[in-house]
Design an enzyme around this catalytic site. Structure first.
Site, PDB file in Angstrom:
ATOM      1  N   ASN A 154      41.287  48.844  27.834  1.00 39.14           N
ATOM      2  CA  ASN A 154      40.178  48.974  28.764  1.00 39.14           C
ATOM      3  C   ASN A 154      39.438  50.269  28.440  1.00 39.14           C
ATOM      4  O   ASN A 154      40.024  51.350  28.500  1.00 39.14           O
ATOM      5  CB  ASN A 154      40.737  48.981  30.195  1.00 39.14           C
ATOM      6  CG  ASN A 154      39.746  49.457  31.234  1.00 39.14           C
ATOM      7  OD1 ASN A 154      39.912  50.547  31.772  1.00 39.14           O
ATOM      8  ND2 ASN A 154      38.746  48.657  31.525  1.00 39.14           N
ATOM      9  N   ASP A 201      36.479  47.540  37.719  1.00 40.83           N
ATOM     10  CA  ASP A 201      37.065  46.286  38.192  1.00 40.83           C
ATOM     11  C   ASP A 201      38.247  45.865  37.303  1.00 40.83           C
ATOM     12  O   ASP A 201      39.260  45.373  37.803  1.00 40.83           O
ATOM     13  CB  ASP A 201      36.013  45.175  38.215  1.00 40.83           C
ATOM     14  CG  ASP A 201      35.128  45.245  39.459  1.00 40.83           C
ATOM     15  OD1 ASP A 201      35.532  45.908  40.436  1.00 40.83           O
ATOM     16  OD2 ASP A 201      34.042  44.641  39.443  1.00 40.83           O
ATOM     17  N   GLU A 202      38.094  46.055  35.988  1.00 43.77           N
ATOM     18  CA  GLU A 202      39.224  45.785  35.089  1.00 43.77           C
ATOM     19  C   GLU A 202      40.396  46.696  35.440  1.00 43.77           C
ATOM     20  O   GLU A 202      41.556  46.274  35.420  1.00 43.77           O
ATOM     21  CB  GLU A 202      38.806  46.013  33.630  1.00 43.77           C
ATOM     22  CG  GLU A 202      37.953  44.912  33.045  1.00 43.77           C
ATOM     23  CD  GLU A 202      37.607  45.178  31.588  1.00 43.77           C
ATOM     24  OE1 GLU A 202      38.204  46.108  30.987  1.00 43.77           O
ATOM     25  OE2 GLU A 202      36.742  44.475  31.043  1.00 43.77           O
ATOM     26  N   LEU A 203      40.085  47.942  35.739  1.00 47.11           N
ATOM     27  CA  LEU A 203      41.118  48.901  36.119  1.00 47.11           C
ATOM     28  C   LEU A 203      41.905  48.412  37.331  1.00 47.11           C
ATOM     29  O   LEU A 203      43.148  48.478  37.355  1.00 47.11           O
ATOM     30  CB  LEU A 203      40.476  50.257  36.432  1.00 47.11           C
ATOM     31  CG  LEU A 203      41.388  51.335  37.024  1.00 47.11           C
ATOM     32  CD1 LEU A 203      42.431  51.764  36.006  1.00 47.11           C
ATOM     33  CD2 LEU A 203      40.574  52.524  37.486  1.00 47.11           C
TER      34      LEU A 203
END
Length: 263
Positions: free
Chosen positions: A21, A89-91
C-alpha cells in the site's frame, strides 16, 4: 490523488503473499520499485494494481480481495500518503485484516517522520484540513485512528538515512519480510512437529516398559510422520513451486525405471 499497490502479479488469480500500500506519485519509481524488485529476487509475489482510481470511486472489490488474500501488507508512509482517500481506505482494510485474520502488517516510514504520521503533523495535518472539508466527520476520524494504529506497529524508519543507503535498507527490509513470511508459512507445521515429537518420546518410554512389536511399530510410524512433516517444512522454506515438485517426482520415476531396466 491516487494510491497504488505494487507487484509482479497483476491479478488476484495469481497467488501473491504481499500487498504493498503506497502513494504512487511519491514512491512508485523509487523505494517501492526497488522493494518490489528485491522481493521478486527471493521469490515473493506481491500484488500490483495498474488501474488508477478515479476521484469519487470506492476501493474496487479486486483490491479488497487482494488485501484479504495476502499474508502480509507493507504500508509505505510518505509525505503525500495522507492526501489520498484511497490509500487511507486501503489502510483501514489492512488493519481490519490484521485484527480478524493472521495478517502481518509492516509499516515503512519513507521520507516522513513516524511521529508526523502518528500525530498527523506537517503534510499529514494539511491533508486532513482538506479531508475535513470534503468528507464526513466519522470517516475522517476512522482515518485518523487508522494512522495511529498503523504507526504503532513495529516497522522500518527510513526517514533518517544518514549512514545507510536506500539499497541497504531495501535489502534488509526484504530479509525481514522473508523471515516473517517463512515463520507464517511453517507455523502450523512447527506445532504439528512438536506434538508428534512429544508423542514419539512417550511411545519410546512406553516401548521400553512394554516391549511389544506393536508398540515398536506405533513409534516407528510416529517418527516417519515427523520426517514427512520436516520434509514438507523444508519444501515450504525453499519456496518450491508445484512445477519444481512435479519435476522432482518425474525425475524420481525416471531414475526408478532406469534402475529397474538394469535387471
Amino acid at each position: 490523488m491516487e494510491c497504488s499497490s505494487s507487484s509482479s502479479s497483476s491479478t488476484t488469480s495469481q497467488k501473491h503473499e504481499v500487498f504493498i500500500n503506497f502513494r504512487s506519485e511519491d514512491t512508485r519509481k523509487t523505494f517501492t520499485s526497488h522493494l518490489n524488485g528485491a522481493l521478486e529476487r527471493v521469490d515473493i509475489k506481491t500484488y500490483v494494481d495498474n488501474n488508477n482510481l478515479e476521484r469519487g470511486e470506492e476501493i474496487p472489490i479486486t483490491l479488497v480481495r487482494a488485501i484479504e488474500e495476502a499474508k502480509l501488507s507493507v504500508i509505505v508512509f510518505s509525505k503525500n500518503y495522507a492526501d489520498s482517500k484511497w490509500c487511507l481506505d486501503e489502510l483501514l482494510k489492512i488493519l481490519e485484516c490484521g485484527r480478524t485474520k493472521r495478517h502481518i502488517i509492516v509499516p515503512v516510514f519513507y521520507d516522513i517522520d513516524p511521529s508526523d504520521v502518528r500525530n498527523q503533523r506537517g503534510s499529514y495535518a494539511e491533508a486532513f484540513v482538506n479531508h475535513e472539508r470534503n468528507f464526513d466527520e466519522k470517516k475522517v476520524l476512522e482515518w485518523r485512528n487508522g494512522l495511529v494504529e498503523a504507526a504503532n506497529y513495529a516497522g522500518w524508519d527510513c526517514y533518517n538515512k544518514v549512514t545507510r543507503t536506500e539499497y541497504e535498507i531495501v535489502e534488509d527490509f526484504t530479509k525481514d519480510v522473508l523471515e516473517k513470511l517463512n515463520r507464517t508459512n511453517v507455523s502450523d507445521l512447527d506445532r504439528q512437529i512438536t506434538k508428534m515429537e512429544q508423542l514419539a518420546e512417550l511411545q519410546r518410554q512406553f516401548y521400553e516398559s512394554i516391549s511389544t512389536f506393536e508398540n515398536m511399530l506405533n513409534r516407528d510410524a510416529t517418527i516417519q510422520r515427523v520426517t514427512e512433516l520436516k520434509m514438507e517444512r523444508s519444501i515450504r522454506m525453499l519456496r518450491l513451486t508445484p512445477d519444481m515438485l512435479s519435476y522432482m517426482e518425474n525425475s524420481n520415476d525416471n531414475n526408478k525405471s532406469v534402475f529397474e531396466n538394469m535387471f
